[in-house]
Write a protein that holds these residues in place. Structure first.
Motif, PDB file in Angstrom:
ATOM      1  N   LEU A   1      42.164  25.927   3.794  1.00 23.18           N
ATOM      2  CA  LEU A   1      40.866  25.255   3.908  1.00 23.18           C
ATOM      3  C   LEU A   1      40.420  24.632   2.592  1.00 23.18           C
ATOM      4  O   LEU A   1      39.555  23.764   2.573  1.00 23.18           O
ATOM      5  N   TRP A   2      41.011  25.082   1.490  1.00 18.38           N
ATOM      6  CA  TRP A   2      40.693  24.573   0.158  1.00 18.38           C
ATOM      7  C   TRP A   2      41.756  23.596  -0.344  1.00 18.38           C
ATOM      8  O   TRP A   2      41.739  23.180  -1.487  1.00 18.38           O
ATOM      9  N   GLY A   3      42.748  23.284   0.522  1.00 16.44           N
ATOM     10  CA  GLY A   3      43.780  22.329   0.156  1.00 16.44           C
ATOM     11  C   GLY A   3      44.977  22.932  -0.571  1.00 16.44           C
ATOM     12  O   GLY A   3      45.723  22.213  -1.224  1.00 16.44           O
ATOM     13  N   TYR A   4      45.180  24.230  -0.441  1.00 15.51           N
ATOM     14  CA  TYR A   4      46.273  24.937  -1.110  1.00 15.51           C
ATOM     15  C   TYR A   4      47.197  25.583  -0.093  1.00 15.51           C
ATOM     16  O   TYR A   4      46.777  25.907   1.017  1.00 15.51           O
ATOM     17  N   THR A   5      48.425  25.836  -0.516  1.00 15.23           N
ATOM     18  CA  THR A   5      49.263  26.806   0.171  1.00 15.23           C
ATOM     19  C   THR A   5      48.917  28.156  -0.449  1.00 15.23           C
ATOM     20  O   THR A   5      48.233  28.214  -1.475  1.00 15.23           O
ATOM     21  N   THR A   6      49.412  29.218   0.146  1.00 17.00           N
ATOM     22  CA  THR A   6      49.150  30.537  -0.441  1.00 17.00           C
ATOM     23  C   THR A   6      49.680  30.602  -1.867  1.00 17.00           C
ATOM     24  O   THR A   6      48.962  31.013  -2.790  1.00 17.00           O
ATOM     25  N   LEU A   7      50.931  30.170  -2.056  1.00 15.95           N
ATOM     26  CA  LEU A   7      51.523  30.243  -3.386  1.00 15.95           C
ATOM     27  C   LEU A   7      50.810  29.328  -4.372  1.00 15.95           C
ATOM     28  O   LEU A   7      50.500  29.757  -5.493  1.00 15.95           O
TER      29      LEU A   7
END
Length: 88
Positions: A70-76
């Protein structure tokens, strides 16, 4: 990491800021430098322990409070960004 997600990166995160750097600047201001370094160690440990299942492990531990996508990131990429900002 629970403190960060429970207090800063939750449904009320806009109290602290609108971007991850803004929110983390509040966390960094409120917590001693040793806490920042401990969180970096905790993030590294979490990544290393879950190399094969990072997304599902993150979802299990923190997903009810926060979604990196939702913030434009993957987990890593989110965890790496946390480490980068905390190390500054």
């Amino acid at each position: 990491m629970f403190q960060l997600f429970c207090c800063y990166l939750n449904e009320d995160s806009n109290i602290w800021g609108n971007t991850l750097p803004e929110i983390l600047s509040c966390y960094k201001r409120d917590c001693p430098r040793e806490s920042h370094l401990e969180m970096i160690r905790e993030i590294n440990l979490f990544i290393n322990e879950h190399l094969d299942d990072l997304d599902s492990a993150f979802e299990t531990d923190y997903g009810r409070n926060f979604s990196p996508e939702l913030w434009g990131y993957t987990t890593l990429s989110f965890l790496e960004e946390l480490k980068r900002i905390l190390s500054e």
